[in-house]
Design a protein around this motif. Structure first.
Motif: not given
Ligand code: ACO
Ligand code: LMR
Length: 265
Positions: A102-103, A105, A138-139, A141-142, A145, A189, A193
């Motif tokens: 989930p964080r 890829g 957390r959304v 795909g958004i 780092r 940031n 992504n």
């Protein structure tokens, strides 16, 4: 009458019993006669159908653009550590792949699910983001780092450019970009992504390509095919990192003490 013995395995995507193996009915000779590429093979084995060239080219772009992102990301780091511990190729590869989630890829499917649910429900990007926040989520795909408003991810820009030029419509991408506009107003940031961009654009591909019916799109989003694109792509880089370490005869990795905060709290 004839009694058919029940089988223990059902398989629908390929057949290796004839003279030539087939992928979804297409034999090897035909693959090359038609000048098929990896995107076409993927479409045959994942969806049992041929897709138009603009779709298979997009799939190949995803694979090419996500093949690697340097030695410092979770997957490559794990692979490098495993290679330096003397492990075999498959162990090094899977050590890296196990970080995809989930964080890192593995947010493509969830991004597609969330953008689809929110856009189809006519939820404004603002309400969508705030509703995720209320749920403490957390959304997908958004966020990134190292990428930000002033240091855009060229992979995301290239995919968007391609889709805007070749897809019949990009309504889910437009929605994801509107979400990004809002999240960027909160922090620099919180960009769209590469996972989020692929998730949104795959929704556009599925919705605009006549090869998929509505219930099939729901099934694809539901089962979660899209993280597979990242896994497939990044395997290329992880295999590269394995060979790189072995070629360089790198010694066993040990993390430096100075980089660890030893504390009792
Ligand atoms: N949605 C909402 N808020 C977010 C998000 C998000 N997606 N990402 C970060 N934030 C918030 C955090 O909650 C944090 O606030 P808090 O400390 O008050 O909770 C703040 O922004 C700062 O977060 P960072 O520390 O800068 O984020 P971090 O570097 O830890 O995370 C990450 C980067 C993991 C990519 C994160 O943005 C995230 O979880 N995104 C969603 C999952 C995702 O899309 N992953 C794929 C990344 S692309 C790839 O791996 C190929
Ligand atoms: C990646 O493709 O691995 C990334 O976007 C993650 C990163 O931190 O660079």
């Amino acid at each position: 009458g004839k009694v058919r013995a029940p089988t223990h395995v059902v398989s629908t995507i390929c057949d290796d019993r004839g003279e030539e193996p087939t992928y979804a009915g297409v034999n090897m000779t035909t693959l090359f006669e038609r000048d098929y590429g990896v995107g076409d093979v993927l479409a045959l084995l994942w969806w049992k159908r041929s897709l138009p060239a603009y779709c298979t080219k997009f799939i190949e772009m995803c694979v090419m653009l996500c093949a690697d992102h340097g030695p410092c990301v979770s997957g490559a780091h794990n692979t490098i550590v495993a290679a330096r511990a003397g492990k075999d190729l498959v162990s090094c590869l899977t050590s890296g792949l196990l970080t995809v989630g989930p964080r890192f890829g593995g947010a493509v499917d969830d991004a597609a699910r969330c953008f689809k649910a929110a856009r189809d429900a006519n939820l404004s990007p603002h309400l969508f983001v705030e509703s995720m926040k209320k749920k403490g989520l957390r959304v997908p795909g958004i966020g990134h780092r190292i990428k930000s408003r002033d240091n855009r991810d060229s992979r995301v820009l290239l995919l968007q450019q391609y889709a805007r030029a070749h897809f019949p419509q990009v309504r889910y991408l437009d929605y994801a970009v509107a979400v990004e506009d809002y999240t960027l107003s909160k922090a620099a940031n919180l960009v769209l992504n590469v996972d989020g961009c692929i998730g949104a654009l795959f929704l556009d591909l599925l919705a605009s390509c006549a090869m998929f019916q509505a219930h099939e799109i729901d099934e694809i989003v539901d089962i979660g095919y899209l993280n597979g694109l990242f896994v497939l792509a990044r395997s290329i880089g992880l295999i590269g990192h394995t060979f790189d370490q072995k070629r360089l005869k790198q010694p066993l990795y040990r993390h430096p003490w100075e980089d660890v905060l030893y504390t009792k709290v």
